[in-house]
Write a protein that holds these residues in place. Structure first.
Motif, mmCIF file in Angstrom:
data_model
loop_
_atom_site.group_PDB
_atom_site.id
_atom_site.type_symbol
_atom_site.label_atom_id
_atom_site.label_comp_id
_atom_site.label_asym_id
_atom_site.label_seq_id
_atom_site.Cartn_x
_atom_site.Cartn_y
_atom_site.Cartn_z
ATOM 1 N N ILE A 32 51.547 38.639 -2.131
ATOM 2 C CA ILE A 32 52.262 39.544 -1.232
ATOM 3 C C ILE A 32 53.499 38.815 -0.722
ATOM 4 O O ILE A 32 53.393 37.739 -0.134
ATOM 5 N N PRO A 33 54.691 39.378 -0.946
ATOM 6 C CA PRO A 33 55.923 38.723 -0.497
ATOM 7 C C PRO A 33 55.954 38.496 1.015
ATOM 8 O O PRO A 33 55.356 39.251 1.791
ATOM 9 N N ALA A 34 56.657 37.464 1.435
ATOM 10 C CA ALA A 34 56.729 37.075 2.850
ATOM 11 C C ALA A 34 57.299 38.175 3.735
ATOM 12 O O ALA A 34 56.991 38.229 4.928
ATOM 13 N N THR A 35 58.083 39.083 3.173
ATOM 14 C CA THR A 35 58.673 40.158 3.986
ATOM 15 C C THR A 35 57.618 41.110 4.543
ATOM 16 O O THR A 35 57.904 41.889 5.438
ATOM 17 N N TYR A 36 56.396 41.039 4.021
ATOM 18 C CA TYR A 36 55.318 41.898 4.503
ATOM 19 C C TYR A 36 54.542 41.253 5.647
ATOM 20 O O TYR A 36 53.625 41.848 6.177
ATOM 21 N N PHE A 37 54.874 40.036 6.029
ATOM 22 C CA PHE A 37 54.183 39.337 7.108
ATOM 23 C C PHE A 37 55.048 39.305 8.355
ATOM 24 O O PHE A 37 56.265 39.168 8.278
ATOM 25 N N SER A 38 54.405 39.420 9.508
ATOM 26 C CA SER A 38 55.101 39.316 10.785
ATOM 27 C C SER A 38 54.316 38.337 11.651
ATOM 28 O O SER A 38 53.103 38.475 11.816
ATOM 29 N N TYR A 39 55.005 37.349 12.189
ATOM 30 C CA TYR A 39 54.345 36.368 13.049
ATOM 31 C C TYR A 39 54.560 36.695 14.525
ATOM 32 O O TYR A 39 54.034 36.028 15.386
ATOM 33 N N ASP A 40 55.319 37.743 14.817
ATOM 34 C CA ASP A 40 55.590 38.143 16.191
ATOM 35 C C ASP A 40 54.478 39.016 16.778
ATOM 36 O O ASP A 40 54.213 38.971 17.969
ATOM 37 N N GLU A 41 53.885 39.852 15.942
ATOM 38 C CA GLU A 41 52.856 40.778 16.415
ATOM 39 C C GLU A 41 51.849 41.034 15.306
ATOM 40 O O GLU A 41 52.095 40.738 14.139
ATOM 41 N N ALA A 42 50.726 41.606 15.679
ATOM 42 C CA ALA A 42 49.703 41.949 14.689
ATOM 43 C C ALA A 42 50.177 43.148 13.865
ATOM 44 O O ALA A 42 50.703 44.117 14.410
ATOM 45 N N THR A 43 50.013 43.068 12.561
ATOM 46 C CA THR A 43 50.379 44.165 11.672
ATOM 47 C C THR A 43 49.236 44.415 10.701
ATOM 48 O O THR A 43 48.363 43.578 10.520
ATOM 49 N N SER A 44 49.263 45.567 10.090
ATOM 50 C CA SER A 44 48.256 45.893 9.086
ATOM 51 C C SER A 44 48.946 46.557 7.899
ATOM 52 O O SER A 44 50.071 47.035 8.012
ATOM 53 N N ALA A 45 48.248 46.581 6.780
ATOM 54 C CA ALA A 45 48.773 47.203 5.574
ATOM 55 C C ALA A 45 47.696 48.107 4.976
ATOM 56 O O ALA A 45 46.500 47.884 5.184
ATOM 57 N N GLN A 46 48.126 49.120 4.259
ATOM 58 C CA GLN A 46 47.213 50.046 3.611
ATOM 59 C C GLN A 46 47.331 49.857 2.104
ATOM 60 O O GLN A 46 48.438 49.864 1.561
ATOM 61 N N VAL A 47 46.194 49.692 1.440
ATOM 62 C CA VAL A 47 46.167 49.585 -0.021
ATOM 63 C C VAL A 47 45.557 50.869 -0.558
ATOM 64 O O VAL A 47 44.483 51.294 -0.111
#
Length: 106
Positions: A50-65
Motif C-alpha cells: 500500500i503506497p505511503a499516500t494512503y497512511f496518515s500519522y496525524d489521525e486514525a484512518t481506515s480503508a475499505q477493501v
C-alpha cells in the motif's frame, strides 16, 4: 458445493483515493502485487504494497477493501434435466426410442 472460478476485481478505497489492485482478472501493478489461487483452501491469496499516500500519522484512518469474486459449482460438469412437452418427441442418444426428457450439459 461451490469453488472459486476467478477473482475479477479488488480495490482499496480510503476517502476519495482508490487503489485498484485487480481489474478484469489481472493484477494492475505486478511490481507491488501478487496473486495465487490456493486450491486446498478454496481461496485466492492477494498481496500488495500500500503506497505511503494512503497512511496518515496525524489521525486514525481506515480503508475499505472490496472486490468481485466469481464462483462455480464444484467439479467440471453440471447437468440439468429438462422436461419437453408436446411433439415431436426428443430422441435419445441411440436414436432407437423417443423420450420426454433429456439431459443438457451446461
Amino acid at each position: 458445493e461451490m469453488e472459486i472460478n476467478y477473482l475479477d476485481s479488488l480495490k482499496m478505497t480510503q476517502g476519495e483515493k482508490t487503489l485498484d489492485i485487480v481489474q478484469a482478472k489481472e493484477l494492475k501493478d505486478l511490481s507491488i502485487s501478487s496473486m495465487s489461487y490456493v486450491k486446498p483452501k478454496n481461496g485466492v491469496h492477494v498481496a500488495t504494497v500500500i503506497p505511503a499516500t494512503y497512511f496518515s500519522y496525524d489521525e486514525a484512518t481506515s480503508a475499505q477493501v472490496s472486490g468481485v469474486l466469481y464462483l462455480k459449482l464444484q467439479g467440471s460438469r453440471r447437468r440439468l434435466a429438462v422436461e419437453i412437452a408436446g411433439l415431436p418427441k426428443a430422441q435419445t442418444n441411440t436414436g432407437s426410442t423417443s423420450t420426454d426428457t433429456r439431459a443438457l450439459q451446461m
